[in-house]
Design an enzyme around this catalytic site. Sequence first.
Site, mmCIF file in Angstrom:
data_model
loop_
_atom_site.group_PDB
_atom_site.id
_atom_site.type_symbol
_atom_site.label_atom_id
_atom_site.label_comp_id
_atom_site.label_asym_id
_atom_site.label_seq_id
_atom_site.Cartn_x
_atom_site.Cartn_y
_atom_site.Cartn_z
ATOM 1 N N HIS A 1 0.996 -1.233 -0.016
ATOM 2 C CA HIS A 1 0.182 0.074 0.020
ATOM 3 C C HIS A 1 0.796 1.339 0.161
ATOM 4 C CE1 HIS A 1 -3.804 1.954 0.596
ATOM 5 N NE2 HIS A 1 -3.355 2.800 1.668
ATOM 6 N N HIS B 1 -9.989 3.210 0.097
ATOM 7 C CA HIS B 1 -10.306 2.647 1.453
ATOM 8 C C HIS B 1 -10.904 1.488 1.494
ATOM 9 C CE1 HIS B 1 -9.774 4.450 5.674
ATOM 10 N NE2 HIS B 1 -8.344 4.305 5.157
#
Length: 719
Positions: free
Chosen positions: A47, A93
């Site tokens: 990420h 998200h």
Amino acid sequence: MTEPTITSDLIASHGLSPNEYDRILDIIGRTPTFTELGIFSAMWNEHCSYKSSKKWLRTLPTTGPQVICGPGENAGIVDIGDGQCVVFKMESHNHPSYIEPYQGAATGVGGILRDVFTMGARPVAAMNSLSFGEPSHHKTRQLVNGVVAGVGGYGNCFGVPMVGGEVRFDPAYNGNCLVNAFAAGIADTDKIFYSAASGVGMPVVYLGAKTGRDGVGGATMASAEFDDTIEDKRPTVQVGDPFTEKRLMEATLELMATGAVISIQDMGAAGLTCSAVEMGDKGGLGVMLNLEDVPQREENMTAYEMMLSESQERMLMVLKPELEAEARAVFVKWDLDFAIVGETIAEDRFLVLHNGDVKADLPLATLSGSAPEYDRPWVATPAAEPLEDVVGVNPIDGLRALLSSPNYAGKQWVYEQYDQQVMGDTARTPGVGSGIVRVHGTDKSLAFTSDVTPRYVKANPVEGGKQAVAEAYRNLTAVGAKPLATTDNMNFGNPEKPEIMGQFVGAIQGIGEACIVLDMPIVSGNVSLYNETDGTGILPTPTIGAVGIIMHPDDMIIGQICEGHLLLLVGETAGHLGQSALLAEVYGRAEGDAPPVDLAAEKRNGDFIRANHTMIRACTDLSDGGLALAAFELAEEAQIGVTLDTDDTPTLFGEDQARYLIACSFDQAEDLMITAANADVPIAMVGKVGGDQITFGNFNHDLADLAHTFRTSFATAVA
């Protein structure tokens, strides 16, 4: 407190492979402390480090005369003239929203807003792109309601208009929903703030809310697949407070005006760790932190917890020391924490102290710049089998099938929960194509859109990648906007599977080619991989957010159709039904190839629309559902009937690209057809406006009845 012993299980729980751990040992020449292991885990996870995607992201076009700042900062920046710029980005998200829908979605909105105002821009618009599992799945209703409430709850309280977005459903998202959040703001080009630290011995200042234990390990969790232990990951989801974020924005913008800011960085993924390391690395400096000075809302927090917490509404700043008093006064006024927690140092070190003990002492540049970079094996997606013949359908029944699906039904239930008009500059609200926000105090407006068709990408990643950019280009063009630039949110499954990596590579190739031809460089973005549960991945979903500019209100194309208008179709129709909405919703088939994208035709036809906007009363691009759905949407918005001259299934429902449906008067139609012929742009009259029926050739039905289906099907299915 005794620190855990570093074991193979502990290493694996931090998302680090044995080879990566060996690399850590080579870098520091010793066994890492527990805090150092956490820091490496945060900085080296997928990420934050993009270790599987860097190789391919570098191939994307990121520059142009309009680009002030491309990828690498908190957000991208594009010049809009008159000393102003638009700052924008889209981020995911996904994992947090599946675990805890409300807070996952809410903090996704909060994070993307901070990315924008951290650079000195006041947010003026937001969008979201949401992907859920099939409506009948046991989690879908909970996820839809939680995510929509989270997006609205945070955005509405913060005070930014939600002007667009998209919502889709497919069984491939049953175990992993996608929540992609977009925000854009406006700044003066001479008042942009960046994250690179400068100057030795400068104070490092913590700003905003206090640090808690929420979100510890969130970035690592976002880089892992889900399994039956998913509920154990709930503590890694952050908790947001939009009212604190609103105060943080006002305080930050006021602080910037004092001249005290040397550099500033949002605390997002990996919190204090990532923000401090990135600021130091970009400035070629080291950073020393004293964690006992970090404002904390929980007792007895460890160095590990403070370094990896992803508590929201926090920033890190390098401050001009002579202006400390002025800077502190701003945050005291806004009732926010302002604490000097360290300083920049000349040595290449990331030194973390807690109550006088050294918890981490690492080479900063190496920590940031030597994250593993993988050239993952990949295989190209096989060519799709030719589509077998599709039996013609009653066109009214075909249209009703689309309108009954939550994929194509009206999304009023969603966007009516969002504040669309706050700040008073929204010129076009969600539900009818690109959203438009006026640039306050000028004649300019900005148009925003978010687009991707995942079933195309799965069938043909290259063409699907092209199509996502091309559809964004058309959506902006259809309101009269000149496309400026894009942000991408690359949502894929496990990159360690060659077929998944092949989808990613193909999509990047298609996106890059389209961005070059259509002059829409990528200026920011996000990669979200490992979107899988128990080995089942999502559809490849490379979401494209795009921004365009309208220089004067007279340039907008936002009118409605009315009695007597003629309908003209710009672009060529071959009747491509492969991977079409009709094929999926009526026949239950996901077959054939994605429609080919002729980028030269996209550019030519788009230029034609914008050049002749004064003769166009209403316009929409053609995408899902083809001509039939486009005509219905024009009719539904204006509450007036339309007649199309054909009932041929491929002509009505084919999803050929580079097409627009426009409405105008008879005289305007004559002029447009002459102009199009001279520009070598295909154009044909396909129908007219009037009455209260939807008519396709020899078939017709009451518009009011179809409109009722369109407006109620979404809520019936999932709300």
